[in-house]
Design a protein around this motif. Structure first.
Motif, PDB file in Angstrom:
ATOM      1  N   LEU A  75      36.524  53.709  50.799  1.00 23.07           N
ATOM      2  CA  LEU A  75      35.491  54.902  50.375  1.00 23.07           C
ATOM      3  C   LEU A  75      35.150  54.630  48.983  1.00 23.07           C
ATOM      4  N   LYS A  76      33.772  54.528  48.607  1.00 29.81           N
ATOM      5  CA  LYS A  76      33.429  54.266  47.369  1.00 29.81           C
ATOM      6  C   LYS A  76      33.941  55.449  46.305  1.00 29.81           C
ATOM      7  N   GLN A  77      34.135  56.585  46.594  1.00 29.37           N
ATOM      8  CA  GLN A  77      34.597  57.591  45.620  1.00 29.37           C
ATOM      9  C   GLN A  77      36.130  57.592  45.142  1.00 29.37           C
ATOM     10  N   TYR A  78      36.899  56.720  46.041  1.00 28.84           N
ATOM     11  CA  TYR A  78      38.214  56.566  45.647  1.00 28.84           C
ATOM     12  C   TYR A  78      38.578  55.010  44.975  1.00 28.84           C
ATOM     13  N   GLN A  79      37.448  54.391  44.516  1.00 28.86           N
ATOM     14  CA  GLN A  79      37.518  53.325  43.645  1.00 28.86           C
ATOM     15  C   GLN A  79      37.804  53.680  42.370  1.00 28.86           C
ATOM     16  N   VAL A  80      38.661  52.607  41.614  1.00 27.14           N
ATOM     17  CA  VAL A  80      39.200  53.154  40.356  1.00 27.14           C
ATOM     18  C   VAL A  80      38.368  52.482  39.110  1.00 27.14           C
ATOM     19  N   ILE A  81      38.312  53.234  38.063  1.00 26.75           N
ATOM     20  CA  ILE A  81      37.443  53.025  36.890  1.00 26.75           C
ATOM     21  C   ILE A  81      38.282  53.691  35.967  1.00 26.75           C
ATOM     22  N   GLN A  82      38.860  52.638  34.875  1.00 29.22           N
ATOM     23  CA  GLN A  82      39.689  53.117  33.553  1.00 29.22           C
ATOM     24  C   GLN A  82      40.632  54.103  34.307  1.00 29.22           C
ATOM     25  N   ASN A  83      41.528  53.754  35.319  1.00 30.67           N
ATOM     26  CA  ASN A  83      42.777  54.382  35.817  1.00 30.67           C
ATOM     27  C   ASN A  83      42.330  55.687  36.428  1.00 30.67           C
ATOM     28  N   LYS A  84      41.192  55.918  36.601  1.00 25.33           N
ATOM     29  CA  LYS A  84      40.678  57.436  37.360  1.00 25.33           C
ATOM     30  C   LYS A  84      39.996  56.842  38.548  1.00 25.33           C
ATOM     31  N   THR A  85      39.886  57.599  39.563  1.00 28.12           N
ATOM     32  CA  THR A  85      39.061  57.557  40.902  1.00 28.12           C
ATOM     33  C   THR A  85      37.648  57.683  40.356  1.00 28.12           C
ATOM     34  N   VAL A  86      36.457  57.323  41.054  1.00 34.47           N
ATOM     35  CA  VAL A  86      35.175  57.670  40.725  1.00 34.47           C
ATOM     36  C   VAL A  86      35.050  59.106  40.839  1.00 34.47           C
ATOM     37  N   LEU A  87      35.601  59.833  42.004  1.00 29.02           N
ATOM     38  CA  LEU A  87      35.555  61.174  42.142  1.00 29.02           C
ATOM     39  C   LEU A  87      36.284  61.990  41.037  1.00 29.02           C
ATOM     40  N   GLU A  88      37.318  61.354  40.429  1.00 33.67           N
ATOM     41  CA  GLU A  88      37.653  62.116  39.458  1.00 33.67           C
ATOM     42  C   GLU A  88      36.849  62.049  38.223  1.00 33.67           C
ATOM     43  N   HIS A  89      36.054  61.093  37.949  1.00 38.83           N
ATOM     44  CA  HIS A  89      35.239  60.894  36.879  1.00 38.83           C
ATOM     45  C   HIS A  89      34.041  61.780  37.027  1.00 38.83           C
ATOM     46  N   THR A  90      33.778  61.983  38.291  1.00 39.10           N
ATOM     47  CA  THR A  90      32.591  62.892  38.480  1.00 39.10           C
ATOM     48  C   THR A  90      32.959  64.452  38.312  1.00 39.10           C
ATOM     49  N   VAL A  91      34.140  64.581  38.878  1.00 36.37           N
ATOM     50  CA  VAL A  91      34.765  66.176  38.455  1.00 36.37           C
ATOM     51  C   VAL A  91      34.903  66.367  36.862  1.00 36.37           C
ATOM     52  N   LEU A  92      35.296  65.410  36.178  1.00 37.43           N
ATOM     53  CA  LEU A  92      35.468  65.624  34.930  1.00 37.43           C
ATOM     54  C   LEU A  92      34.150  65.943  34.302  1.00 37.43           C
ATOM     55  N   ARG A  93      33.164  65.112  34.777  1.00 34.26           N
ATOM     56  CA  ARG A  93      31.789  65.386  33.997  1.00 34.26           C
ATOM     57  C   ARG A  93      31.352  66.967  34.450  1.00 34.26           C
ATOM     58  N   LEU A  94      31.289  67.243  35.677  1.00 32.14           N
ATOM     59  CA  LEU A  94      31.044  68.591  36.266  1.00 32.14           C
ATOM     60  C   LEU A  94      31.734  69.611  35.307  1.00 32.14           C
ATOM     61  N   ASN A  95      32.962  69.399  35.111  1.00 34.98           N
ATOM     62  CA  ASN A  95      33.741  70.434  34.354  1.00 34.98           C
ATOM     63  C   ASN A  95      33.599  70.469  32.954  1.00 34.98           C
ATOM     64  N   SER A  96      32.533  69.668  32.387  1.00 37.72           N
ATOM     65  CA  SER A  96      32.209  69.973  30.939  1.00 37.72           C
ATOM     66  C   SER A  96      31.216  71.293  30.879  1.00 37.72           C
ATOM     67  N   LEU A  97      30.728  71.769  32.065  1.00 40.43           N
ATOM     68  CA  LEU A  97      30.266  72.964  32.161  1.00 40.43           C
ATOM     69  C   LEU A  97      31.084  74.007  32.543  1.00 40.43           C
ATOM     70  N   PRO A  98      30.807  75.391  31.931  1.00 47.16           N
ATOM     71  CA  PRO A  98      31.978  76.738  32.312  1.00 47.16           C
ATOM     72  C   PRO A  98      31.974  76.825  33.735  1.00 47.16           C
ATOM     73  N   LEU A  99      32.188  76.144  34.653  1.00 48.86           N
ATOM     74  CA  LEU A  99      32.190  76.314  36.051  1.00 48.86           C
ATOM     75  C   LEU A  99      33.095  77.424  36.515  1.00 48.86           C
ATOM     76  N   SER A 100      32.924  78.313  37.548  1.00 47.61           N
ATOM     77  CA  SER A 100      33.742  79.414  38.096  1.00 47.61           C
ATOM     78  C   SER A 100      34.665  78.794  39.224  1.00 47.61           C
ATOM     79  N   GLY A 101      34.231  77.570  39.567  1.00 48.33           N
ATOM     80  CA  GLY A 101      34.955  76.671  40.582  1.00 48.33           C
ATOM     81  C   GLY A 101      34.252  75.516  40.921  1.00 48.33           C
TER      82      GLY A 101
END
Length: 241
Positions: free
Chosen positions: A31-57
């Motif tokens: 699964l492409k979302q679980y490939q690793v870049i810089q010790n994080k999965t692609v999905l983790e990078h994606t979630v990290l970027r979105l959380n730069s906004l003040p998300l309620s969840g």
């Protein structure tokens, strides 16, 4: 100078991340979302970027056989929610919207973002939210089509050159109010309309959707080569901070 978030304090933002796809164009076994870049999965990078906004969840719509997602230490893990994805992207998004409807208001805003699009910048996210909040209308990130486009109807023979002057390449996130988007997807599915993104469902009901200029480095990882490009983009973006 970086853009600042300009929206009412009572405006609530949620993110939906459809992550139940098989990723068959990337690999039959991985699964492409679980490939690793810089010790994080692609999905983790994606979630990290979105959380730069003040998300309620944020809601991750994952596959029934996915036993990995819930073990990841995501950014702002206390804001993470999980629901079962569907057979197609649109079904995963609708499942996530149905889940959100139990904990959020129909007037809350939702940003739907591809799980394998980890390079979206905070500046682009802020511009998208500001545009939607200011107009009260749905909005998507998109970039003008740059290359000459050819229409090929039979075989490999070009039938015509397509005028690209009014064409934009859609990206994500795509942002709309929860109630509006949920209704639009439900109606489009009932009408058996082809829904390739959230905007296409909104367009079916003649809901206005505006384009917000994005960036060409907001790529979606679809093929193995894209993973290598994403690695270079993330490294470049981090060195520019």
């Amino acid at each position: 100078m970086k853009n600042q978030l300009n929206c009412p304090q009572n405006l609530k933002l949620w993110a939906v991340i459809p992550a139940a796809g098989s990723g068959s164009r990337f690999s039959k076994s991985e699964l492409k979302q679980y490939q690793v870049i810089q010790n994080k999965t692609v999905l983790e990078h994606t979630v990290l970027r979105l959380n730069s906004l003040p998300l309620s969840g944020y809601v991750l719509a994952i596959g029934e056989q996915d036993n990995f997602a819930k073990t990841i230490a995501f950014e702002a893990l206390e804001k993470a929610h999980f629901c079962l994805g569907g057979s197609e992207r649109v079904n995963s998004v609708l499942n996530a919207l149905n889940y959100l409807s139990q904990i959020a208001s129909e007037e809350d805003w939702v940003l739907v973002h591809d799980a394998a699009r980890p390079c979206v910048t905070q500046d682009s996210l802020i511009q998208l939210v500001n545009a939607a909040a200011a107009s009260g209308q749905s909005a998507i990130l998109a970039i003008p089509v740059r290359d000459t486009l050819k229409s090929v109807e039979t075989g490999a023979e070009i039938s015509k050159t397509v005028d690209r002057s009014k064409l934009w390449q859609a990206q994500t996130p795509q942002m709309a109010k929860l109630g509006v988007l949920k209704h639009a997807i439900e109606q489009a599915l009932l009408a058996q309309v082809s829904i390739t993104d959230e905007a296409s469902a909104l367009e079916h009901l003649s809901e206005p959707v505006q384009v917000v200029p994005g960036r060409s480095d907001n790529i979606k990882i679809t093929y193995p080569d894209d993973l290598e490009l994403a690695k270079l983009i993330l490294a470049s973006q981090q060195s520019a901070i």
